[in-house]
Design an enzyme around this catalytic site. Structure first.
Site, short mmCIF file in Angstrom:
data_model
loop_
_atom_site.label_atom_id
_atom_site.label_comp_id
_atom_site.label_asym_id
_atom_site.label_seq_id
_atom_site.Cartn_x
_atom_site.Cartn_y
_atom_site.Cartn_z
N ALA A 144 0.77 -1.24 0.00
CA ALA A 144 0.00 0.00 0.00
C ALA A 144 0.80 1.29 0.00
O ALA A 144 0.28 2.33 -0.40
CB ALA A 144 -0.95 0.01 1.20
N PRO A 168 3.05 4.50 -0.84
CA PRO A 168 2.90 5.48 0.24
C PRO A 168 1.46 5.80 0.63
O PRO A 168 1.25 6.52 1.59
CB PRO A 168 3.59 6.72 -0.33
CG PRO A 168 3.38 6.62 -1.81
CD PRO A 168 3.46 5.16 -2.13
N LYS A 209 -3.27 4.80 -3.38
CA LYS A 209 -4.39 3.92 -3.70
C LYS A 209 -5.23 3.65 -2.46
O LYS A 209 -6.45 3.53 -2.55
CB LYS A 209 -3.85 2.63 -4.31
CG LYS A 209 -3.13 2.88 -5.65
CD LYS A 209 -2.42 1.65 -6.17
CE LYS A 209 -1.70 1.96 -7.48
NZ LYS A 209 -0.58 2.90 -7.32
N GLU A 245 1.95 -2.66 4.37
CA GLU A 245 3.23 -2.37 3.74
C GLU A 245 4.33 -3.14 4.47
O GLU A 245 4.42 -3.08 5.70
CB GLU A 245 3.53 -0.87 3.78
CG GLU A 245 4.90 -0.47 3.29
CD GLU A 245 5.19 -0.95 1.88
OE1 GLU A 245 6.33 -1.46 1.65
OE2 GLU A 245 4.32 -0.82 1.00
N ARG A 303 8.35 2.78 5.09
CA ARG A 303 7.27 3.14 4.17
C ARG A 303 5.90 2.95 4.82
O ARG A 303 4.95 3.68 4.51
CB ARG A 303 7.38 2.32 2.88
CG ARG A 303 8.50 2.80 1.98
CD ARG A 303 8.79 1.84 0.84
NE ARG A 303 7.62 1.53 0.03
CZ ARG A 303 7.14 2.31 -0.94
NH1 ARG A 303 7.73 3.46 -1.22
NH2 ARG A 303 6.08 1.93 -1.64
N ASP A 319 -0.85 -3.73 -5.95
CA ASP A 319 0.02 -2.91 -6.80
C ASP A 319 1.43 -3.41 -6.53
O ASP A 319 2.12 -2.94 -5.64
CB ASP A 319 -0.13 -1.43 -6.44
CG ASP A 319 0.65 -0.53 -7.38
OD1 ASP A 319 0.59 -0.76 -8.60
OD2 ASP A 319 1.34 0.39 -6.89
N CYS A 358 3.76 -0.68 -12.30
CA CYS A 358 4.18 0.53 -13.02
C CYS A 358 5.33 0.17 -13.95
O CYS A 358 6.36 0.84 -13.99
CB CYS A 358 4.57 1.65 -12.05
SG CYS A 358 5.92 1.25 -10.92
#
Length: 474
Positions: free
Chosen positions: A104, A106, A109, A127, A132, A172, A225
C-alpha cells in the site's frame, strides 16, 4: 537527458516495432506529468487549478501541489501520478466492503479506496517496509480515515490471519519500475532483464497469498508501473490458468488494451489496460481487474465470523465467544473517571455519522484510547501501526486528543474552530503558540481558509497552545 539501457531499447523495439518503440523512447525524455486528487470526505475549498481533469478519475486534476499548503496538511489533496490513479478506480468497491491494499505505501491507492468506502466497512492497508509503512499511516491519518487498519507485515503473515476474508484486494505489486524511468534515475540504474524476471517471481508469490485471502466471487486488482510482459500479461495469464479467475473489462480513456500475444493468447487479456507515457495520461501503468470464481466458502468456516470488522451498534466483546477471547490482557475499557476526562476534552465537536457510537466502542491500550476498526485479537501476531481511530492519550487527570481525530473531524462542519490567517498558519506549522481573538476555551480545532488540520487549546485569554505534532512541523 536520461540514458536508457540498450537491452531495454532492443527488447521493446522487438515487442512494439520500430515506430511505436520510437514514440515510447521519445516520451521517456519528456518531463513527467503531475496531478492531484481532491478528498471528497473532507470539508473545504481547494485553491489549486482545476482546468484540466484527469480522464476517468473523479475529482482529479493535472497540476502540482505543495506539502506546505493547508490543502495538504488538512488532507484535502493527494499528489499522485495520474496513471497510478486508475487501479483504485478500476476495482469494484462499495461502502461496507472489506478491502485489502496489500502493497500500500505510500498510500495513494489506499486513500482512494477509503474514499470509495465512505467510512463504512473496513480497509486493511499493508506495507512490508517499516519506514514506508510509517508514511502510509501518516497519509491515511491526514486523509481523515477512521475505518482502516495499517499493518506492517508480509503477505504470508496476513494470509494466515485472513483466509477467505476480503471482498476486494488491490495488489500494486513491486516491479522493475520501467514506468518510473523519467521520474527516477535509480529505476534506470537498476534495470536489467534479470531484475524483471526476479520481480515476476516475487509477484507470483505475493498473488498466491492474496488469492487465499479473497472471498469466492471477490475481486482482485493487479497492477504494476512497468511495461514488461513478464510482469504484466504473463502474470495475468498465470492467474487465469492457475486459479480460474475471470478477467473483467476496464473502461479507461486513453488506455491501450492488453496484448494477448504477450501472454497465453487468451483473448480476454485485451481487457487489461496499459497506460503508456506516449499516450499523455501519465507514467507507465498496467491494470488488470480479476474476479475469483464463486463457490463454497473455503478454508475455515469460522473465518467470516471470527474476523468481522467492528460495526456501529454491535456488541464488540462477543462475550463467551471465540478462541481468542483471552488475548486482550493489555486492552480494557476506560474507567468511568477516564471516560469523563475524554468526554470533557472533546465535548462540543460534531462527528461523522459512522462514528457517533464512539463512546461505547473505545478501548484503552496502556494510556492510548482508540476506536478499533477491527477487533484487536483478530490481529494477533501482526505488527499493527494503527487500528481504526486513535482518540488520544490519557494523562494525569486529563485527556489529550490525537492529531488523527482532528483530521477525522474535518469531515463535518464544526463550531469550535479557530481559523488562522496565512501568516498565523505558517507560525503554527513551525510549532509556535499564538494569540488569537476568540471567546472559546479548551480544545478547539485549528484551520486555515476553512480547512481543519490540527487541534489547539485555548486559554481564557486567547492564548492558543500548539498541538500540531512535532514530527510534522515545518
Amino acid at each position: 537527458m536520461i540514458k536508457i539501457p540498450d537491452q531495454f531499447k532492443e527488447k521493446f523495439t522487438g515487442l512494439l516495432g520500430q515506430e511505436e518503440a520510437g514514440k515510447l523512447l521519445e516520451s521517456l525524455a519528456e518531463p513527467s506529468k503531475k496531478a492531484y486528487r481532491i478528498n471528497s470526505l473532507k470539508k473545504g475549498a481547494v485553491a489549486y487549478p482545476q482546468e484540466e481533469a484527469v480522464p476517468g478519475i473523479p475529482n482529479a486534476y493535472y497540476g502540482e501541489v505543495s506539502g506546505k499548503d493547508p490543502e495538504w496538511t488538512a488532507g484535502l489533496v493527494y499528489s499522485q501520478d495520474p496513471a497510478a490513479m486508475f487501479p483504485a478506480q478500476a476495482i469494484p468497491v462499495k461502502p461496507g466492503d472489506k478491502v485489502l491494499d496489500l502493497c500500500a505505501a505510500p498510500g495513494g491507492k489506499s486513500t482512494a479506496l477509503a474514499q470509495r468506502l465512505q467510512g463504512e466497512g473496513l480497509l486493511v492497508a499493508n506495507e512490508i517496509s517499516p519506514s514506508r509503512a510509517k508514511i502510509l499511516r501518516e497519509n491515511l491519518e491526514r486523509w481523515g480515515v477512521a475505518n482502516a487498519v495499517v499493518t506492517n507485515c508480509d503477505s504470508f503473515g496476513l494470509s494466515a490471519r485472513f483466509p477467505g476474508f476480503f471482498d476486494a484486494i488491490l495488489v500494486d505489486a513491486p516491479c522493475s519500475g520501467e514506468g518510473m524511468f523519467r521520474k527516477s534515475e535509480d529505476a534506470i540504474k537498476y534495470w536489467s532483464q534479470e531484475n524483471v524476471d526476479l520481480c515476476a517471481d516475487r509477484q507470483r508469490e505475493i498473488l498466491t497469498e492474496a488469492v487465499k485471502m479473497l472471498k469466492p466471487g471477490g475481486y482482485l486488482l493487479y497492477s504494476t508501473c512497468t511495461f514488461s510482459p513478464e510482469e504484466d500479461e504473463e502474470i495475468v495469464s498465470w492467474m487465469l490458468d492457475e486459479y480460474g479467475f475471470k478477467l473483467l473489462p476496464i473502461a479507461a480513456e486513453k488506455a491501450a488494451p492488453g496484448r494477448p500475444e504477450w501472454g497465453n493468447g487468451d483473448a480476454s487479456l485485451a481487457n487489461c489496460a496499459r497506460f503508456w507515457p506516449q499516450d499523455g495520461v501519465g507514467e507507465g501503468q498496467f491494470v488488470a481487474s480479476l474476479q475469483k470464481a464463486a463457490g463454497e466458502e473455503s478454508f475455515a468456516a469460522e473465518a467470516g465470523e471470527a474476523f468481522s470488522p467492528v460495526r456501529k451498534n454491535e456488541d464488540k466483546k462477543k462475550k463467551g465467544k471465540g478462541k481468542n477471547k483471552g488475548n486482550r490482557s493489555s486492552l480494557e475499557r476506560p474507567s468511568k473517571e477516564e471516560s469523563g476526562y475524554i468526554s470533557e476534552a472533546i465535548a462540543g465537536f460534531n462527528w461523522p455519522e459512522s462514528l457517533t457510537s464512539w463512546p461505547s466502542q473505545m478501548l484503552k491500550s496502556q494510556d492510548h484510547v482508540f476506536v478499533p476498526a477491527l477487533e484487536p485479537e483478530q490481529l494477533k501476531g501482526i505488527k499493527v501501526l494503527n487500528n481504526g481511530l486513535e482518540l488520544g492519550i490519557l494523562k494525569k487527570k486529563r485527556f489529550e486528543p490525537s492529531h488523527q481525530l482532528a483530521e477525522v473531524l474535518g469531515q463535518v462542519d464544526q463550531e469550535r474552530v479557530v481559523d488562522l490567517t496565512e501568516d498565523e498558519y505558517d507560525h503554527y506549522l513551525h510549532g509556535e503558540s499564538l494569540q488569537v481573538d476568540s471567546s472559546l476555551k479548551g480544545f478547539v480545532l485549528v484551520s486555515c481558509r476553512g480547512m481543519i488540520f490540527s487541534f489547539g487549546k485555548l486559554s481564557g485569554k486567547g492564548q492558543l497552545k500548539n498541538y500540531y505534532p512535532k514530527g510534522l512541523r515545518q
